[in-house]
Scaffold this active site. Sequence first.
Site, short mmCIF file in Angstrom:
data_model
loop_
_atom_site.label_atom_id
_atom_site.label_comp_id
_atom_site.label_asym_id
_atom_site.label_seq_id
_atom_site.Cartn_x
_atom_site.Cartn_y
_atom_site.Cartn_z
N HIS A 262 -6.09 -0.09 5.87
CA HIS A 262 -6.45 -1.52 5.89
C HIS A 262 -6.80 -2.01 7.29
CE1 HIS A 262 -5.34 -2.39 1.65
NE2 HIS A 262 -4.41 -1.46 1.83
N ASP A 333 0.66 0.89 3.44
CA ASP A 333 0.27 1.09 2.04
C ASP A 333 -1.17 1.61 1.94
OD1 ASP A 333 -0.54 -1.47 3.04
OD2 ASP A 333 -1.20 -1.99 1.02
N GLU A 334 -1.45 2.24 0.83
CA GLU A 334 -2.80 2.63 0.43
C GLU A 334 -3.57 3.37 1.53
OE1 GLU A 334 -4.07 -0.36 -3.08
OE2 GLU A 334 -4.26 -1.21 -1.07
N VAL A 335 -2.97 4.40 2.08
CA VAL A 335 -3.70 5.29 2.98
C VAL A 335 -4.47 6.26 2.10
CG1 VAL A 335 -3.52 6.97 4.84
CG2 VAL A 335 -1.94 5.02 4.75
N ASP A 383 4.82 2.99 -0.03
CA ASP A 383 3.92 4.14 -0.06
C ASP A 383 4.29 5.21 0.96
OD1 ASP A 383 2.80 1.58 -0.82
OD2 ASP A 383 0.88 2.57 -1.14
#
Length: 582
Positions: A262, A333-335, A383
């Site tokens: 992000h 998060d969300e790598v 995560d």
Amino acid sequence: MFTFPKLHLLLIFFISLLSSFLSTASPINIWPKPRFLSWPQHKAITLSPDFTIISPQHQYLTASVTRYHNLIHSENYSPLITSSIKLIKRYTLSKLVVTITDLSLPLHHGVNESYTLSIPFKSSSAHLSAHSVWGAMHGLETFSQITWGKAPELCVPVGIYIQDPPLFGHRGVLLDTSRNYYGVEDITRTIKAMSANKLNVFHWHITDSHSFPLVLPSEPSLAAKGSYGPDMVYTPEDVSMIVQFGLEHGVRVLPEIDTPGHTGSWGEAYPDIVTCANMFWWPAGKSWDERLASEPGTGQLNPLNPKTYEVVKNVIQDVAKLFPEPFFHGGGDEVIPGCWKTDPAITSFLSSGGTLSQLLEKYINSTLPYIVSQNRTVVYWEDVLLDAQIKVESSFLPKDHTILQTWNNGPVNTKRIVAAGYRVIVSSSEYYYLDCGHGGFLGNDSQYDQQGGGGGSGGGSWCAPFKTWQTIYNYDITDGLVDEEERKLVLGGEVALWSEQADPTVLDSRLWPRASAFAESLWSGNRDERGVKRCGEALDRLHRWRYRMVKRGIGAEPIQPLWCLRNPGMCNAAVHSASEDL
């Protein structure tokens, strides 16, 4: 002829009507509901025209006292439902005396926020005692809520006693100000509403791939090039004002700088440290597993570039100076694998036997100790420990310095985190994501060309359906945790408003009164004295509180027609036997 079952159902119906009437008949409506309240005689007295609040001198408490004194005298709240309360006219209430055990306690997680409030008979003084100034602020809010009428005829209950400690110490609202920008006045209005609902953590998700609106002295180019424009940034002066405003309202401001994923907005200033920046998020012909991001707005920091850590450490240092809050949210998060794989150096690293998880470990191991060195506890999204593809071993996340925030799989992931020995903040998307259920935001989406609108049952929203206040209110964040030590690791929770489809025009209505429902469930719980869920009983109280919030300038959305409140019980669900023909 009535059979016994039908007579029994009829009795239940009339009891529900009576309980609804009793819950709305009283002018006293405190939100969130106190843990203990006694008001046996339902009598009231008026405030003296010279009513005042006497309290110790304290930078933030004194400001709060002034604010509540003005609110009490100016609100002129008239209950939606009138009731017959015996008004004692022999004397008036001339003062509220505030007593604090320890004025030095800072607004940190775990501080004692309890308070005791009493207005005894035959006394011109009410008494508010608290261990900390932050508990006293909650007590002042309660006193404002038990005041009704129009000046100079302001009334308060007499013979009332309230003892009120919160169930959870972390009760927060997350607001994403990267995807769409919110002005300082929008943030302070939100903090003001949070304080009225006894919420105590404003989780400020400041940056993301879409924009970097935070002006940092050591890295000014990040906002200069990564924001939406010079009129959509937060200066150090803005941050100072917001932090100060939060302290005056008993609300901590917890900053989040989301990394290493992000971070596309960082690439405007530092393109060499960001992989896959400004690339299309899901290339044509690629599977979902080959995407570069989970939504439009790509970019991840490169853990192999030494320059990455130079910039990140400057950011951490500046944020730590701007925000006194002991928690620092580092994202995590969300790598996405596909994004890192677009970089030649990373591709070479992987072809030499390295793994994506090792890249994350390198990043965490290079940044977490630096955050800790700033005397901060690090908060990451779940995560970093639980992701199926890219995660770190627990040895990289020291439990004394790490808190995990859960957002997937409801109680299951909460259980996994506490079972691993970590403290947890619960933000389960299935219950606490306030942006869900508003459709999708992707353009050129052919599924909507189909008759019926497409988007499946969720209308294009990945986390549909819309999270109703009842869904939020009824969620038990320690569900399934039977071990007392594991339950203690649950610090509390946060509702989250992600801003793909939100901005200042809908801010209040997206948050309130659903965040109010959340506030009560974490302050005093969602069950009555018998341990039974009290959502039905809460409806009328929430309706009345929403009305009062609107009067106070918060654009909370309606939850019922006003007619329902003025006709107690008539909007209840019908009670039928299973065999009855409907």
